[in-house]
Design a protein around this motif. Structure first.
Motif, PDB file in Angstrom:
ATOM      1  N   LEU A   1       0.780  -1.158  -0.175  1.00  0.00           N
ATOM      2  CA  LEU A   1      -0.043   0.018  -0.145  1.00  0.00           C
ATOM      3  C   LEU A   1       0.942   1.161   0.012  1.00  0.00           C
ATOM      4  N   LEU A   2       1.822   1.376   0.848  1.00  0.00           N
ATOM      5  CA  LEU A   2       2.753   2.418   0.882  1.00  0.00           C
ATOM      6  C   LEU A   2       3.427   2.608  -0.340  1.00  0.00           C
ATOM      7  N   THR A   3       3.872   1.781  -1.051  1.00  0.00           N
ATOM      8  CA  THR A   3       4.494   1.913  -2.283  1.00  0.00           C
ATOM      9  C   THR A   3       3.764   2.279  -3.450  1.00  0.00           C
ATOM     10  N   GLY A   4       2.356   1.885  -3.356  1.00  0.00           N
ATOM     11  CA  GLY A   4       1.525   2.392  -4.476  1.00  0.00           C
ATOM     12  C   GLY A   4       0.846   3.850  -4.157  1.00  0.00           C
ATOM     13  N   THR A   5       1.115   4.379  -3.004  1.00  0.00           N
ATOM     14  CA  THR A   5       0.276   5.407  -2.689  1.00  0.00           C
ATOM     15  C   THR A   5       1.364   6.639  -2.483  1.00  0.00           C
ATOM     16  N   HIS A   6       0.825   7.893  -2.335  1.00  0.00           N
ATOM     17  CA  HIS A   6       1.807   9.024  -1.844  1.00  0.00           C
ATOM     18  C   HIS A   6       1.459   9.666  -0.690  1.00  0.00           C
ATOM     19  N   LEU A   7       1.245   8.725   0.426  1.00  0.00           N
ATOM     20  CA  LEU A   7       0.970   9.337   1.604  1.00  0.00           C
ATOM     21  C   LEU A   7       1.706  10.257   2.304  1.00  0.00           C
ATOM     22  N   THR A   8       1.263  11.345   3.198  1.00  0.00           N
ATOM     23  CA  THR A   8       2.193  12.094   4.004  1.00  0.00           C
ATOM     24  C   THR A   8       2.497  11.199   5.182  1.00  0.00           C
ATOM     25  N   GLU A   9       3.363  11.844   5.790  1.00  0.00           N
ATOM     26  CA  GLU A   9       4.057  11.260   7.209  1.00  0.00           C
ATOM     27  C   GLU A   9       2.875  11.106   8.085  1.00  0.00           C
ATOM     28  N   SER A  10       1.953  12.084   8.207  1.00  0.00           N
ATOM     29  CA  SER A  10       0.886  11.880   9.508  1.00  0.00           C
ATOM     30  C   SER A  10      -0.059  11.011   8.789  1.00  0.00           C
ATOM     31  N   GLU A  11      -0.187  11.022   7.389  1.00  0.00           N
ATOM     32  CA  GLU A  11      -1.305   9.860   7.003  1.00  0.00           C
ATOM     33  C   GLU A  11      -0.442   8.098   6.913  1.00  0.00           C
ATOM     34  N   ILE A  12       0.790   8.318   6.636  1.00  0.00           N
ATOM     35  CA  ILE A  12       1.606   7.016   7.167  1.00  0.00           C
ATOM     36  C   ILE A  12       1.238   6.498   8.574  1.00  0.00           C
ATOM     37  N   THR A  13       1.425   7.561   9.541  1.00  0.00           N
ATOM     38  CA  THR A  13       1.176   7.167  10.791  1.00  0.00           C
ATOM     39  C   THR A  13      -0.093   6.458  11.116  1.00  0.00           C
ATOM     40  N   THR A  14      -1.153   7.108  10.551  1.00  0.00           N
ATOM     41  CA  THR A  14      -2.485   6.747  10.806  1.00  0.00           C
ATOM     42  C   THR A  14      -2.671   5.622  10.138  1.00  0.00           C
ATOM     43  N   PHE A  15      -2.034   5.146   8.934  1.00  0.00           N
ATOM     44  CA  PHE A  15      -2.350   3.915   8.118  1.00  0.00           C
ATOM     45  C   PHE A  15      -1.713   2.869   8.918  1.00  0.00           C
TER      46      PHE A  15
END
Length: 345
Positions: free
Chosen positions: A49-63
């Motif tokens: 999922l992380l490789t296929g998206t452009h999440l921000t740092e805060s979005e990564i933490t939430t994810f």
């Protein structure tokens, strides 16, 4: 099911600062099962999922606090590694898609629907630059490798129902419209995405239930009961965050308006409805007809899957940070929630 006469408290002028969750954990007695293969598969799915998206740092933490792989492991505890990985990828994709759609208007939702359904119809040849759709093609091309034709068609159909219902929700949100209870229950059974998730029960188990079984009124009633418990308990758990952002697509909000209840009264009523859904599930499961020895065996596997879903999502809701941040285990024990302040409009 007895009448909820103790839950008819009326609206009060005073604003509450906290509320008490219904005791859903003690209302459901199914054993929680967890797929033993889940840890490495969950990590691989998160990386996907992380490789296929452009999440921000805060979005990564939430994810990372979502723990969707743990949910997949609880809902499909008997799946082999390949099928569990596809289930986990689907969950990670679905949760992110659901969050994206919360920010979409009606037109944007319809455009996303067109792209995703096109990708599901032809995951190999459909062209798109949308990251969410590319990931849809990724998990579904693997899904189709072992899925039966009936299972595949059911998944595409139920995903279409999901997007159509989310567009309806977006329209209600834009017009600040709160539906009546009956209308809400109907659309919520589709916005929950439980129906495509239930298709994954068949997929993960490698079974192929014919339309004559899946379209039987008692089977539909059994699925609806499981869907209602999962959906209504989710509304209870997500109410605090949703009320803070003025979201009205929630059973608690609908009950406050339609039944003239205060917040705690609506939560208690919601809990009563959840208990009723468990009773409906058990009743309909007990009166399902018999088809044949082989089909009955597959139906039993499917019903076990619905049961795993009901108990699995319940316990996952407290393990994940999605609803209660890092306080899930305390909330599970004490059931007390402090209301979040409403965001400025």
């Amino acid at each position: 099911m007895t009448s909820p006469v103790t839950y008819t408290s009326t609206l009060s002028d005073s604003e509450p600062t906290e509320f008490i969750l219904p005791d859903l954990v003690n209302d459901i007695h199914y054993p929680l099962r967890l797929n033993p293969r889940y840890y490495p598969i969950s990590r691989a799915s998160e990386k996907w999922l992380l490789t296929g998206t452009h999440l921000t740092e805060s979005e990564i933490t939430t994810f990372m606090g979502l723990r969707a792989g743990e949910l997949a492991a609880a809902c499909y505890p008997d799946a082999d590694a390949f099928h569990l990985r596809v289930c986990s990828d689907f969950f990670n994709w679905l949760f992110n898609m659901d969050d994206w759609l919360d920010e979409f208007d009606v037109d944007s939702t319809w455009r996303m629907r067109e792209c995703c359904i096109s990708a599901l119809r032809d995951p190999i040849n459909s062209e798109t630059e949308k990251l969410g759709v590319k990931m849809c093609k990724s998990y579904f091309s693997r899904f189709r490798l072992t899925s039966s034709s009936g299972c595949t068609e059911r998944f595409i159909h139920t995903m279409d129902l999901f997007f159509i219902a989310v567009a309806k929700q977006a329209d209600d949100r834009a017009k600040k419209r709160i539906p009546d209870l009956t209308s809400y229950i109907t659309v919520r059974r589709d916005t929950s995405a439980c129906k495509p998730c239930f298709v994954f029960i068949e997929y993960a188990a490698g079974i192929d239930l014919p339309d004559e079984v899946m379209s039987h009124p008692v089977m539909i009633a059994t699925e609806e009961a499981a869907n209602d418990f999962i959906t209504w308990s989710n509304d209870i758990f997500s109410y605090n965050a949703e009320q803070s952002r003025h979201d009205t697509h929630n059973l608690v909000v609908v009950l406050m308006r339609e039944q003239d209840l205060n917040l705690q009264g609506a939560l208690d009523y919601s809990g009563w409805m959840c208990r009723g859904a468990i009773q409906r599930f058990e009743h309909n499961r007990a009166i399902l007809p018999s088809w044949s020895r082989e089909l009955d065996k597959q139906v039993a596997i499917y019903l076990q899957g619905l049961q795993d879903w009901m108990v699995g999502v319940l316990h996952w809701s407290f393990d994940s940070t999605r609803y209660f941040a890092k306080d899930g285990h305390t909330v599970k024990r004490d059931r007390i929630i402090r209301l979040l302040p409403k965001r400025p409009l």
